[in-house]
Design a protein around this motif. Structure first.
Motif, PDB file in Angstrom:
ATOM      1  N   UNK A 170       0.846  -1.202   0.000  1.00 29.35           N
ATOM      2  CA  UNK A 170       0.000   0.000   0.000  1.00 29.35           C
ATOM      3  C   UNK A 170       0.883   1.254   0.000  1.00 29.35           C
ATOM      4  N   UNK A 171       1.909   1.256   0.847  1.00 27.08           N
ATOM      5  CA  UNK A 171       2.805   2.418   0.942  1.00 27.08           C
ATOM      6  C   UNK A 171       3.537   2.686  -0.375  1.00 27.08           C
ATOM      7  N   UNK A 172       4.039   1.614  -0.992  1.00 27.71           N
ATOM      8  CA  UNK A 172       4.786   1.780  -2.247  1.00 27.71           C
ATOM      9  C   UNK A 172       3.864   2.325  -3.336  1.00 27.71           C
ATOM     10  N   UNK A 173       2.660   1.791  -3.415  1.00 31.44           N
ATOM     11  CA  UNK A 173       1.719   2.241  -4.451  1.00 31.44           C
ATOM     12  C   UNK A 173       1.298   3.688  -4.197  1.00 31.44           C
ATOM     13  N   UNK A 174       1.049   4.008  -2.921  1.00 35.34           N
ATOM     14  CA  UNK A 174       0.647   5.372  -2.559  1.00 35.34           C
ATOM     15  C   UNK A 174       1.748   6.375  -2.919  1.00 35.34           C
ATOM     16  N   UNK A 175       2.997   5.946  -2.769  1.00 39.41           N
ATOM     17  CA  UNK A 175       4.113   6.811  -3.187  1.00 39.41           C
ATOM     18  C   UNK A 175       4.030   7.108  -4.687  1.00 39.41           C
ATOM     19  N   UNK A 176       3.721   6.097  -5.498  1.00 36.91           N
ATOM     20  CA  UNK A 176       3.607   6.310  -6.953  1.00 36.91           C
ATOM     21  C   UNK A 176       2.416   7.224  -7.266  1.00 36.91           C
ATOM     22  N   UNK A 177       1.343   7.049  -6.526  1.00 35.36           N
ATOM     23  CA  UNK A 177       0.175   7.931  -6.679  1.00 35.36           C
ATOM     24  C   UNK A 177       0.559   9.385  -6.381  1.00 35.36           C
ATOM     25  N   UNK A 178       1.385   9.558  -5.336  1.00 40.84           N
ATOM     26  CA  UNK A 178       1.749  10.913  -4.897  1.00 40.84           C
ATOM     27  C   UNK A 178       2.583  11.659  -5.939  1.00 40.84           C
ATOM     28  N   UNK A 179       3.160  10.891  -6.891  1.00 35.05           N
ATOM     29  CA  UNK A 179       3.940  11.514  -7.962  1.00 35.05           C
ATOM     30  C   UNK A 179       3.030  11.979  -9.097  1.00 35.05           C
ATOM     31  N   UNK A 180       1.729  11.753  -8.932  1.00 35.70           N
ATOM     32  CA  UNK A 180       0.784  12.160  -9.968  1.00 35.70           C
ATOM     33  C   UNK A 180       0.566  11.098 -11.039  1.00 35.70           C
ATOM     34  N   UNK A 181       1.100   9.883 -10.805  1.00 35.28           N
ATOM     35  CA  UNK A 181       0.907   8.815 -11.793  1.00 35.28           C
ATOM     36  C   UNK A 181      -0.518   8.284 -11.692  1.00 35.28           C
ATOM     37  N   UNK A 182      -1.100   7.952 -12.838  1.00 35.08           N
ATOM     38  CA  UNK A 182      -2.499   7.505 -12.831  1.00 35.08           C
ATOM     39  C   UNK A 182      -2.665   6.105 -13.408  1.00 35.08           C
ATOM     40  N   UNK A 183      -1.687   5.671 -14.223  1.00 32.89           N
ATOM     41  CA  UNK A 183      -1.755   4.292 -14.741  1.00 32.89           C
ATOM     42  C   UNK A 183      -0.621   3.487 -14.109  1.00 32.89           C
ATOM     43  N   UNK A 184      -0.891   2.983 -12.926  1.00 29.10           N
ATOM     44  CA  UNK A 184       0.139   2.295 -12.140  1.00 29.10           C
ATOM     45  C   UNK A 184      -0.029   0.791 -12.279  1.00 29.10           C
ATOM     46  N   UNK A 185       0.970   0.155 -12.907  1.00 30.09           N
ATOM     47  CA  UNK A 185       0.903  -1.299 -13.112  1.00 30.09           C
ATOM     48  C   UNK A 185       1.491  -2.037 -11.912  1.00 30.09           C
ATOM     49  N   UNK A 186       1.177  -3.330 -11.804  1.00 23.72           N
ATOM     50  CA  UNK A 186       1.762  -4.182 -10.762  1.00 23.72           C
ATOM     51  C   UNK A 186       2.296  -5.443 -11.427  1.00 23.72           C
ATOM     52  N   UNK A 187       3.535  -5.815 -11.089  1.00 20.37           N
ATOM     53  CA  UNK A 187       4.128  -7.054 -11.629  1.00 20.37           C
ATOM     54  C   UNK A 187       4.404  -7.997 -10.468  1.00 20.37           C
ATOM     55  N   UNK A 188       3.835  -9.200 -10.564  1.00 17.55           N
ATOM     56  CA  UNK A 188       4.055 -10.200  -9.513  1.00 17.55           C
ATOM     57  C   UNK A 188       2.794 -10.590  -8.767  1.00 17.55           C
TER      58      UNK A 188
END
Lengths: 332, 332
Positions: free
Chosen positions: B165-183
Motif C-alpha cells: 500500500x505504501x509503495x503504491x501510494x508513493x507512486x500515486x503521490x507523484x501524480x501517476x495515474x496508470x500504475x501497473x503491478x508485476x508479480x
C-alpha cells in the motif's frame, strides 16, 4: 510430537530393543516379528533419526559446502548449482557461511560435525590450502578456488591467470591503452588475476602503471565504486577497467554513471564471474563466464567418488571451462 | 586421519569405555583417571564426534535455515544475516535450498535430520503453513513469510499488505495515474501484495485496470523484463510500475532502457526487498526495505528461546519494521 521408538514398540507389542533390531537389520528375528514391527513403523510414519541411522550405515547423504559469503551473488549462484547437482544424486547440501574467518573455516574442517556430513566442498579464504595437512579433517574434501591443493586434495578451479589475460587482451583489442585493474590485493584471487592482467599488458607492449592497479580489497560493489572514484581523480584517468569480479565492476559502473561518463565510449569495463546482475544491467557487463554448472557437477561427482570409495586414484585437479562474454560495457 | 577414541585410550593407558565415560561425564570416575584422559584428549587434540555428543547433551548447536532459493539475492542476503545473528550466539546455521518443492520442504520438516539440528527457520513456498499440523515436525520451528501460521508456530514477517500500500501510494503521490503491478500471481506473496496495491489505487480514486496486473510468476529478473515488454505493448502503457520484488524491478528497468524510455520521467519504477543490486543500479531503485538484520536477529532469538525451553508462551507473530526507500527510479 515426533513418533518415538517406544511408540512403535507399543503398537507392535514388542520391546524397544526388538524394534531397534529390526531397524538395524539384525539377524535372528522371525519373519512374523519383523512384519509386525514394519507394519507399526508404516502405520505411525516413523522415521529413525539420522544420528542413529548414520552411525549404523556410515553415511548420512548430507554434504557440507563451506563458502565465505552467501550474500555475494557469485557464491549464492554457485551454492544453488551445487545444491542442484547434489540433489540429482540424492544428496542434500548444507551450506555454511564462514565469512572467510579462520576460526569458522577450521570449525568446518576439524570434523566437529562427526557423522553428519559425508564430505565437504570447501572454498577457503582465510585458510591456505597448503596448511591443510596440519588439520585432521578425516573426511573427503574437495577444494574450490585459486590456490593449488599441493596434491593433497581434489580441486576444481578456473585457470584464473589465463582468464584474466583473456579479459585484458580483449580490452587491448579495443585500442585502449590505459587499462586499470581493480582487485589486485591479497595473496589469492587478486594476486593470480593480476598475473594474467600484467602478462597481457606486457605482450601488448603497454607500459605498466602502478597508479592504475587498485586493491579493491572487499570485492563488493562499494569497493569497486570507491576504486573507480580514485581512478577518475588521477591526472590521467584510465580508458578501460578490468575488475576482478562482477560486483566491483557494477560498483565501478555506478561511479562512471554518476560522473556522467559513457560506457564503453569513455571507459570500457570488464568483470569476472558472470553473475545474473551483470547480464541485466544497462549497459550489460562484459565478463569472464565460468561454467558454474560444470563446476558444481564435477565438484559433487568428485566428492561422491571419494565418499563411496570408488575412487582411490591420486588427487585430481580439474580446470573449469570458461568463456569471455562480450557485452555492452565494452562493445558499444 | 582423525584421532579416534582408541587413540586417546591408548595414550591414557585406559580402556575405550573409560574414555567414553569421561567424555560423557559419568560419575564414579577417579580424579586421577579423569586427569589422565583429559591430558590425552588435549595432547591428541581429540574432538568427540557430534552425533555421539548430541545424542548425549540433546543439543547440537546447529540450526537449519530452509529457503526456496539461494541464488535469489533477497534470500542470499537474509541467509547471510541469519547466519551472522546465530554466530553471535554460538550457533551454526546450515542452509538448505528447497527450490520451493513440496518434497524438499517436507524433507526438512519431517525430522529426517534427527539429532543434528536443534530447530528450523523455514521460509515455505510449496507448503502452506496451515497444513503443517499434519506433519510431525518434532522440533522448534520459526516461520518466515506472508502466510499466517495459525497460532501453531512462531512467525516473523513483514506486513506486506501495508508495505505494498505504501509503495503504491508513493507512486500515486507523484501524480501517476496508470500504475501497473508485476508479480500478482500465486496465493502467497503475490496475493498479499496485490491487496495493498489495490487498496491504494482505490483510496486514490484510480480505476482498477486488469490489463495492468501481471503475474511475473518466477520473481526473477527475466520475469520482470518480460512483463514490462507486455506492458509497453499495451494501447495505453503505464506511467508507473510497482514490482513485487526488486529482481523483477531490475528486469523491468532493463526493458525500459532497451525501449529508450526514461526512468522516472516516462515510467516510474518501485520494487520490494531492498537488495544491494538496486542500491547501486543507475537509476537506483525505490523500494520497500525490510529491516533484514532485525528479522534475522528476532527469528534466531525466538527459535533459541524455544530450543532452550526458556519460552513456553503462546506462539508469537513478530512484525518486521520496514521503510520506503525513495531513490532515483521514482524521484528524478
Amino acid at each position: 510430537m515426533a513418533t518415538r521408538l517406544s511408540d512403535v514398540a507399543a503398537r507392535a507389542g514388542v520391546s524397544v530393543k526388538t524394534v531397534s533390531n529390526v531397524i538395524n537389520d539384525y539377524p535372528h528375528i522371525t519373519a512374523r516379528t519383523r512384519a509386525k514391527v514394519e507394519a507399526a513403523i508404516a502405520a505411525l510414519d516413523y522415521t529413525p533419526n539420522v544420528s542413529a541411522r548414520s552411525l549404523r550405515k556410515g553415511r548420512s547423504d548430507f554434504i557440507a559446502l563451506a563458502i565465505p559469503e552467501m550474500g555475494s551473488p557469485y557464491f549464492a549462484e554457485l551454492g544453488a548449482e551445487i545444491s542442484r547437482a547434489a540433489k540429482r544424486r540424492g544428496i542434500t547440501v548444507l551450506i555454511d557461511q564462514t565469512e572467510g574467518e579462520a576460526a569458522a573455516e577450521r570449525f568446518v574442517l576439524d570434523g566437529m560435525r562427526g557423522q553428519l556430513i559425508d564430505g565437504i566442498i570447501f572454498s577457503p579464504l582465510a585458510t591456505a590450502p597448503a596448511k591443510l595437512t596440519s588439520i585432521a579433517i578425516g573426511k573427503p574434501l574437495v577444494l574450490l578456488g585459486e590456490r593449488p591443493a599441493g596434491g593433497q586434495f581434489d580441486r576444481v578451479a578456473l585457470d584464473s591467470v589465463r582468464a584474466a589475460y583473456d579479459a585484458t587482451t580483449h580490452l587491448v583489442s579495443l585500442g585502449r591503452t590505459r587499462i586499470a585493474a581493480i582487485g589486485v590485493g591479497g595473496t589469492s584471487t587478486g594476486a593470480v588475476r593480476r598475473k594474467g592482467y600484467r602478462k597481457a599488458l606486457k605482450e601488448a607492449g603497454l607500459p605498466h602503471d602502478p597508479a592504475l592497479e587498485l586493491a579493491g580489497s572487499g570485492y563488493h560493489r562499494a569497493d569497486g565504486a570507491a576504486a573507480m572514484r580514485e581512478l577518475l581523480a588521477l591526472p590521467k584517468p584510465p580508458d578501460a577497467v578490468f575488475c576482478f569480479n562482477d560486483l566491483m565492476a557494477l560498483g565501478a559502473l555506478r561511479t562512471l554513471a554518476d560522473a556522467g561518463l559513457s560506457v564503453p565510449e569513455d571507459v570500457a569495463v570488464a568483470g569476472f564471474d558472470d553473475i545474473e546482475d551483470g547480464r541485466f544491467h544497462s549497459p550489460s557487463l562484459t565478463t569472464i563466464s565460468p561454467d558454474k554448472e560444470w563446476l558444481a557437477d564435477n565438484a559433487v561427482a568428485l566428492l561422491l567418488d571419494r565418499i563411496t570409495g570408488d575412487d582411490n586414484s591420486a588427487h585430481r585437479d580439474l580446470t573449469v571451462p570458461y568463456t569471455l562474454q562480450i557485452r555492452e560495457s565494452t562493445a558499444g
